[in-house]
Design a protein around this motif. Structure first.
Motif, PDB file in Angstrom:
ATOM      1  N   ASN A 156     -73.467 -14.415  41.816  1.00  0.00           N
ATOM      2  CA  ASN A 156     -73.826 -14.294  40.185  1.00  0.00           C
ATOM      3  C   ASN A 156     -73.352 -15.384  39.273  1.00  0.00           C
ATOM      4  O   ASN A 156     -72.052 -15.865  39.212  1.00  0.00           O
ATOM      5  N   GLY A 157     -74.366 -16.095  38.369  1.00  0.00           N
ATOM      6  CA  GLY A 157     -73.606 -17.044  37.411  1.00  0.00           C
ATOM      7  C   GLY A 157     -73.899 -16.567  36.116  1.00  0.00           C
ATOM      8  O   GLY A 157     -73.641 -17.611  35.171  1.00  0.00           O
ATOM      9  N   GLU A 158     -73.844 -15.438  35.730  1.00  0.00           N
ATOM     10  CA  GLU A 158     -73.929 -15.284  34.257  1.00  0.00           C
ATOM     11  C   GLU A 158     -72.671 -15.159  33.744  1.00  0.00           C
ATOM     12  O   GLU A 158     -72.705 -14.825  32.441  1.00  0.00           O
ATOM     13  N   GLY A 159     -71.819 -15.269  34.401  1.00  0.00           N
ATOM     14  CA  GLY A 159     -70.287 -15.503  33.728  1.00  0.00           C
ATOM     15  C   GLY A 159     -69.774 -14.368  33.161  1.00  0.00           C
ATOM     16  O   GLY A 159     -68.626 -14.070  32.488  1.00  0.00           O
ATOM     17  N   GLU A 206     -67.646 -19.205  41.804  1.00  0.00           N
ATOM     18  CA  GLU A 206     -69.280 -18.899  41.758  1.00  0.00           C
ATOM     19  C   GLU A 206     -69.835 -19.808  42.651  1.00  0.00           C
ATOM     20  O   GLU A 206     -70.156 -21.147  42.121  1.00  0.00           O
ATOM     21  N   ASN A 210     -72.835 -21.533  37.426  1.00  0.00           N
ATOM     22  CA  ASN A 210     -72.855 -20.395  36.421  1.00  0.00           C
ATOM     23  C   ASN A 210     -73.610 -21.044  35.078  1.00  0.00           C
ATOM     24  O   ASN A 210     -73.996 -22.217  35.088  1.00  0.00           O
TER      25      ASN A 210
END
Ligand SMILES: [Zn+2]
Length: 274
Positions: A109-112, A126, A130
């Motif tokens: 997942n890259g949405e932080g 990551e 991200n």
């Protein structure tokens, strides 16, 4: 003893908790990268019509004709999902389950949201990058930079999917346009931290908590199951909706919880103090 109690015992006795997460976690938080759903319509309805986008992923891989359009889509996306993000119940429960134990997170997942929920960025690997950091698109150097300030400015000025040219971030060294951090190459520090983590907790009580990863996933799930097999004292807990897969060689030290992540994490968190 019911399964939840057993799992809580394992977590309480763990020397460390290794969290693996993929898009099932994002979906639980309301971010669905490949759905043409109401949320996509609400946020990107005009760009759907203008460019024929079918989902968020489409926007990522769209052949944008200009940086102004590319950042128009990107800034709107990130502003919406990460700009004013408050830790969801799922993330709060995860924090509770980890408590003050050492941990590491491996995620595609890259949405932080892990970092934005108080997880230490030095312990969040990551693997696909991200969208809260950026890097030089020409790769003249490998340092990453925070991107949120630029996102806020662009999102504020974005109109009809286009941002003003002067708001687009540029590399401080070579002047090329910046791009989101895509882990190509991955950050050396994080790879080092990850290897060090594996060394430090080799042989210890390791709880591997896997969240929302499809059964065929080779990027995170397969390596985590392999690690479980290699680590004598590891416990593997996989939580997913409708797709529980555990290889035969680790069945005895594994738990599979089929259901909604938010519900299951709630129940686990509730069982913590029992
Ligand atoms: Zn550069």
């Amino acid at each position: 003893m019911n399964q939840y109690k057993e799992i809580i015992e394992k977590i309480k006795n763990a020397d460390t908790i290794l969290i693996g997460a993929s898009n099932g976690l994002s979906i639980t938080e309301g971010l669905h990268l490949f759905a043409d759903n109401q949320a996509f319509q609400d946020v990107f309805g005009d760009l759907k019509t203008k460019y024929g986008l079918r989902n968020i992923l489409d926007g990522f891989f769209y052949n944008w004709k200009s940086d102004e359009e590319k950042w128009g889509f990107t800034s709107r996306l990130i502003e919406h999902y990460s700009g004013s993000y408050m830790p969801s119940q799922v993330m709060q429960n995860l924090r509770k389950l980890v408590g003050d134990k050492p941990y590491f997170v491996v995620t595609s997942n890259g949405e932080g949201h892990f970092e934005q929920s108080g997880f230490d960025a030095n312990k969040v690997y990551e693997v696909e990058g991200n969208w809260i950091e950026m890097q030089c698109s020409r790769k003249c150097h490998t340092r990453t930079y925070p991107v949120m300030e630029a996102i806020h400015k662009m999102a504020e000025k974005e109109q009809g999917g286009i941002v003003p040219t002067e708001c687009i971030p540029h590399c401080p060294k070579c002047g090329a346009t910046m791009e989101l951090y895509n882990a190509q190459p991955p950050k050396e520090e994080i790879v080092q931290n990850w290897n060090q983590f594996l060394q430090e907790y080799h042989g210890k009580n390791m709880v591997i908590l896997e969240l929302g990863i499809g059964w065929r996933n080779q990027l995170i799930k397969a390596p985590l199951m392999k690690l479980t097999a290699q680590e004598e004292n590891a416990t593997y807990i996989t939580i997913n909706l409708g797709e529980i897969y555990i290889t035969d060689n680790i069945k005895e030290k594994s738990f599979g919880l089929d259901g909604y992540l938010d519900t299951i994490l709630n129940q686990l968190a509730e069982n913590l103090c029992n």
